[in-house]
Enzyme design. Structure first.
Site, PDB file in Angstrom:
ATOM      1  CB  SER A  45       5.929 -24.007 -47.125  1.00  0.00           C
ATOM      2  OG  SER A  45       6.567 -25.331 -46.912  1.00  0.00           O
ATOM      3  CG  ASP A 336       1.514 -29.972 -51.263  1.00  0.00           C
ATOM      4  OD1 ASP A 336       2.297 -30.526 -50.740  1.00  0.00           O
ATOM      5  OD2 ASP A 336       1.525 -28.804 -51.594  1.00  0.00           O
ATOM      6  CG  HIS A 339       3.607 -28.271 -48.181  1.00  0.00           C
ATOM      7  ND1 HIS A 339       3.388 -28.079 -49.490  1.00  0.00           N
ATOM      8  CD2 HIS A 339       4.500 -27.842 -47.475  1.00  0.00           C
ATOM      9  CE1 HIS A 339       4.463 -27.373 -49.592  1.00  0.00           C
ATOM     10  NE2 HIS A 339       5.129 -26.911 -48.451  1.00  0.00           N
TER      11      HIS A 339
END
Length: 388
Positions: A45, A336, A339
């Site tokens: 990610s 978040d 991340h």
């Protein structure tokens, strides 16, 4: 002051699925296909520009909904941040177009490179198996791209593109965090060193696969202090806000072993050259000296709920629907619970691109991009381009 938000499905429409990776932004001048160095991106990610939008998975592994993307042209693209990611900035510094996700069905031109990364993916096939595109599958996609380049450009030009390209990796974090956050007994079956050996063994196989096809220039990110992620801190019983040293120790061990593995690969594979950025150190510096880098909050995420907003609920599409959203994302290191913000990624990308040898070694990514072709071709055999 944060505001409590319950996600409204009315916000999203078909436009939220539009991926802007093929758009020329502003007045940027890109190098022509004949003069550029392509960028191929692999990993998780930290690098995924929206590949998970196109696979059969759950919202846990997607970020194609508000408030993701609020900084980057205002619509969610599938990036796990408020805006751009490290590869987006690297492509800008290299004077390339934005590198698109491979699984976007509208992407057919690979001459500038393409991005295979998948949010939640690991080097181990078992990591979030069935919900993500693991690293070995990403390699299989690259092999398909190489064949298409040969058909389109011819063997010689495809060989030149592949051998002069840079291959950028971010992988391993999910392999280590998945057993911890899901309270798995996997760590009980192996020592830390054995488990890390499995992760790096799979990474090595993928690097060797790219090398066999003709790739020579590789960029790597090591592990951040994973125990300091808001999502990890809330899993530790009785945690009062400190980083989880057990997880940080695992990251440190991975980073030491990664350097050994890369040095070994370089001795074994003629012409292999690499850059590795010490993400652990550069991230730690921001945790310890936030104001120096323009951050006001480095313990609490901008988006989420619970202590430190460590519950992975940003956007209200996942298992937990309630979430809070900060007023000014530029104040935050974390977007978040897992991340970083675009602001943080830009700072890190600058170090990866042109950082000194104490933080990005033995070469930075800029040096890899600028290597003369005569150096890149060193050690490449024509037989690696035999027709499949």
């Amino acid at each position: 002051m944060a505001i409590a938000v319950r996600f409204s499905s009315l916000y999203l429409s078909a436009v939220s699925l539009i991926i802007l990776n093929t758009v020329i932004i502003g007045d940027a001048q890109f190098r022509s296909p004949e003069k550029h160095t392509a960028l191929f991106v692999f990993g998780d990610s930290l690098h995924d520009p929206g590949n998970n939008n196109y696979i059969n998975t759950t919202a846990e592994y997607k970020a194609n909904f508000w408030p993701y993307g609020e900084t980057f042209v205002g619509i969610p693209t599938g990036r796990f941040s408020d805006g751009r990611l490290i590869p987006d900035f690297i492509s800008e510094y290299a004077k390339l177009p934005l590198i698109p996700p491979y699984l976007n069905p509208g992407v057919h031109n690979y001459e500038y490179g393409v991005n295979f990364a998948s949010g939640g993916a690991g080097a181990l096939v078992e990591t979030h198996q069935g919900f993500v595109v693991d690293l070995k599958t990403q390699l299989s996609y690259f092999k398909k791209v190489e064949k298409q380049l040969r058909r389109k450009l011819g063997v010689r030009k495809a060989k030149e593109l592949i051998s002069s390209a840079v291959y950028l990796f971010s992988v391993g974090g999910n392999d280590y965090l998945s057993p911890f956050t899901f309270n798995s007994s996997l760590y009980d079956k192996y020592s830390n060193k054995e488990y890390i050996g499995m992760v790096l063994g799979n990474l090595t196989q993928v690097v060797e696969g790219i090398y066999k096809i003709g790739g020579r220039k590789f960029g790597f990110l090591n592990m951040v202090p994973m125990g300091c992620l808001p999502a990890v801190k809330i899993v530790q019983p009785g945690n009062t806000g400190s980083c989880v040293e057990k997880v940080n120790s695992l990251a440190k061990l991975h980073n030491r072993e990664l350097l050994k593995v890369l040095q070994l690969i370089q001795r074994q594979l003629k012409g292999f050259i690499y850059s590795v950025h010490d993400l652990y150190t550069s991230f730690s510096e921001r945790l310890e000296n936030p104001l120096k880098y323009g951050f006001k909050e480095v313990n609490v995420a901008c988006c989420g709920t619970g202590p430190y907003r460590g519950v992975y609920s940003c956007g209200g599409k996942r298992e937990v629907k309630e979430f809070e959203l900060c007023d000014d994302v530029s104040d935050f290191l974390f977007f978040d619970s897992l991340h970083s913000t675009e602001k943080a990624y830009k700072q890190l990308a600058e170090l990866i691109w042109s950082g000194e040898s104490d933080i990005t070694k033995p070469l930075n990514l800029k040096a890899l991009f600028e290597l003369e072709k005569s150096h890149v071709y060193f050690g490449i055999k024509d037989t690696s381009y035999d027709a499949a």
